[in-house]
Motif scaffolding. Structure first.
Motif, PDB file in Angstrom:
ATOM      1  N   ARG A 131       0.810  -1.216   0.000  1.00 11.42           N
ATOM      2  CA  ARG A 131       0.000   0.000   0.000  1.00 11.42           C
ATOM      3  C   ARG A 131       0.843   1.264   0.000  1.00 11.42           C
ATOM      4  O   ARG A 131       0.645   2.163  -0.819  1.00 11.42           O
ATOM      5  CB  ARG A 131      -0.912   0.029   1.250  1.00 11.42           C
ATOM      6  N   GLY A 259      -9.441  -2.314  -2.390  1.00  7.69           N
ATOM      7  CA  GLY A 259      -8.001  -2.055  -2.402  1.00  7.69           C
ATOM      8  C   GLY A 259      -7.208  -3.050  -3.199  1.00  7.69           C
ATOM      9  O   GLY A 259      -6.001  -3.107  -3.104  1.00  7.69           O
ATOM     10  N   ALA A 262      -3.786  -2.423  -5.279  1.00  8.22           N
ATOM     11  CA  ALA A 262      -2.515  -1.978  -4.719  1.00  8.22           C
ATOM     12  C   ALA A 262      -1.318  -2.665  -5.315  1.00  8.22           C
ATOM     13  O   ALA A 262      -0.261  -2.083  -5.453  1.00  8.22           O
ATOM     14  CB  ALA A 262      -2.532  -2.177  -3.196  1.00  8.22           C
TER      15      ALA A 262
END
Length: 281
Positions: A131, A259, A262
């Motif tokens: 991340r 997410g 990432a």
């Protein structure tokens, strides 16, 4: 001369930024190791040290989640790595590769339950690096890399009673990741390096961390039972291979759901990938 000075200052600044990001990625691992080291300084207590470290690891996990170090999905991925790490520990301790010499209520077959946190810490690092550094991959061959990583994991068990295939597997991993680049961000700049090189670099620092962990009494190799000695350099190579297992697990488990972008491959971004090359200014 002025341009050279500016370039040098920029490079040093980027190196410092990179170090700060790495420290943030290692927050869970650093806090865990600090807690283990501090536990050796405690006076004699009615509770076993290994049991205290387990409670500390659980509390640290909750704090990391609450503080935003980990997302909910990261925590789930790290939990899976914890369980796989405990399985690894159960076999390796039984085979005498290393030991946990102190008594504890939370030991199973000679392995304290906190042992899985060592592998959870590595997974935490990979998840946070994914991340914070906005990792992207070019020409990542997921199937081939996963297959070799699975064979690496199995070989760490089977080499006790079958031929050790560590070197052939290292060559296979080099072949599977040949041409695979990992792009990462440091501030506003993008850089890249071969994925295999990242495995080697992470493996080296894990070997350094293992020296610190065994010195702090996290576990002991047979030659360390009579007094601490540096961990053999061969473990550097072992960690460089083992990190591929964590990497593959994180990519498979963390690349779905919120997410998921990432660490996705950089397909269709050839122009961007070309600009990901190492920069000096």
């Amino acid at each position: 001369m002025r341009r050279m000075r500016r370039g040098l200052c920029h490079g040093m600044g980027q190196l410092v930024r990179f170090g700060v990001i790495q420290a943030r990625c290692c927050a869970f691992a650093g806090a865990l190791l600090a807690g283990i080291a501090a536990s050796r300084l405690l006076p004699h207590l009615p509770v076993a040290r290994y049991d205290l470290v387990l409670a500390y690891g659980v509390l640290l996990t909750l704090v990391a989640r609450r503080a935003g170090w980990e997302t909910r999905r990261d925590t789930a991925v790290i939990a899976v790595c914890h369980v796989l790490g405990l399985l690894f520990e159960l076999v390796k301790v039984r085979m005498g590769s290393w030991s946990y010499p102190e008594d504890a209520l939370t030991k199973i077959a000679g392995v304290p339950l906190y042992g899985g946190f060592m592998y959870a810490a590595v997974a935490s690092y990979v998840c946070r690096a994914r991340r914070l550094m906005r990792l992207r991959y070019t020409r990542y061959r997921a199937a081939a890399t996963t297959l070799v990583a699975a064979a690496v994991y199995v070989n760490f068990f089977t080499h006790h009673w079958a031929p050790d295939l560590r070197w052939p597997l290292a060559l296979a991993m080099a072949a599977a990741t040949a041409g695979t680049w990992v792009g990462f961000s440091v501030g506003a700049h993008r850089y890249r390096m071969p994925l295999a090189v990242s495995f080697v670099l992470i493996g080296f620092f894990l070997w350094v961390a293992e020296n610190a962990a065994t010195y702090a009494g996290a576990w002991s190799y047979p030659q360390q039972l009579a007094g601490w000695q540096p961990v053999p350099l061969t473990k550097f190579g072992a960690w460089s291979l083992l990190i591929s297992v964590t990497f593959v697990l994180v990519e498979h488990l963390a690349s779905t759901g919120p997410g998921r972008g990432a660490g996705r491959p950089d397909r269709g971004r050839r122009a961007s990938a070309m600009s990901d090359s190492f920069k000096t200014g």
